[in-house]
Design a protein around this motif. Structure first.
Motif, PDB file in Angstrom:
ATOM      1  N   ILE A 119      50.433  36.349  46.905  1.00  0.00           N
ATOM      2  CA  ILE A 119      49.187  35.716  47.679  1.00  0.00           C
ATOM      3  C   ILE A 119      48.513  34.357  46.782  1.00  0.00           C
ATOM      4  N   GLU A 120      48.374  35.468  45.011  1.00  0.00           N
ATOM      5  CA  GLU A 120      47.988  34.327  43.837  1.00  0.00           C
ATOM      6  C   GLU A 120      49.200  32.807  43.891  1.00  0.00           C
ATOM      7  N   ASN A 162      45.033  30.890  43.754  1.00  0.00           N
ATOM      8  CA  ASN A 162      43.720  31.792  43.182  1.00  0.00           C
ATOM      9  C   ASN A 162      44.026  32.846  42.959  1.00  0.00           C
ATOM     10  N   SER A 163      43.316  32.832  41.196  1.00  0.00           N
ATOM     11  CA  SER A 163      43.848  34.033  40.683  1.00  0.00           C
ATOM     12  C   SER A 163      42.908  35.286  40.894  1.00  0.00           C
ATOM     13  N   VAL A 164      41.846  35.700  42.231  1.00  0.00           N
ATOM     14  CA  VAL A 164      40.760  36.509  42.259  1.00  0.00           C
ATOM     15  C   VAL A 164      41.481  37.580  42.877  1.00  0.00           C
ATOM     16  N   LEU A 165      42.877  37.830  42.473  1.00  0.00           N
ATOM     17  CA  LEU A 165      43.680  39.460  42.437  1.00  0.00           C
ATOM     18  C   LEU A 165      43.958  39.617  41.232  1.00  0.00           C
ATOM     19  N   LEU A 166      43.884  39.236  40.559  1.00  0.00           N
ATOM     20  CA  LEU A 166      44.449  38.973  38.686  1.00  0.00           C
ATOM     21  C   LEU A 166      44.360  40.902  38.533  1.00  0.00           C
ATOM     22  N   PRO A 167      43.350  40.797  38.854  1.00  0.00           N
ATOM     23  CA  PRO A 167      42.396  42.608  38.550  1.00  0.00           C
ATOM     24  C   PRO A 167      43.649  43.278  39.558  1.00  0.00           C
TER      25      PRO A 167
END
Length: 133
Positions: free
Chosen positions: A85-86, A91-96
């Motif tokens: 998805i990233e 978008n790096s919103v799912l990095l955590p």
């Protein structure tokens, strides 16, 4: 546990191959790292875990093996879906989520290693009968 690891490994292999084929058809290789992780951490590693647990059944019957199985099989798909998805969205919103799920896989592998060191000395290898003619 050995058969379960091998069956799940085959599923990861199928996912990795289908993803690779899809990338080839579309000529879009942005998900190459996801493809590689499914094949290496999913197919190859899980198959090796299954083979090792087959030959060392005492190691397979431990709570460490069961915990390793669940950590690996929760962490790997969540990590790869989040990474995909990233990559696609930029978008790096799912990095955590990717980091935490990666840590689940790492902890699972560490538990596997600890399990082998604890059990290897006491587990006996299944002997293949020699049938001489």
């Amino acid at each position: 546990m050995a058969k379960t690891f091998l069956k799940i490994a085959a599923i990861y292999f199928t996912v990795g191959v289908l993803l690779g084929m899809t990338m080839g058809i579309m000529q879009d290789f942005r998900l190459a790292s996801v493809h590689a992780h499914f094949n290496l951490l999913g197919w190859v590693s899980m198959a090796l875990f299954g083979v090792i647990y087959h030959f060392y059944p005492k190691a397979a019957d431990t709570s460490l093996a069961k915990t390793h199985f669940w950590l690996h099989n929760i962490g790997l798909p969540v990590m790869q879906i989040g990474l995909a998805i990233e990559i696609v969205s930029g978008n790096s919103v799912l990095l955590p989520v990717v980091i935490v799920s990666s840590l689940l896989v790492v902890v699972g592998v560490v538990l596997f290693t600890i399990n082998l060191f604890l059990q290897l000395g006491s587990a006996s290898v299944k002997q293949k009968k020699d049938i001489s003619v």
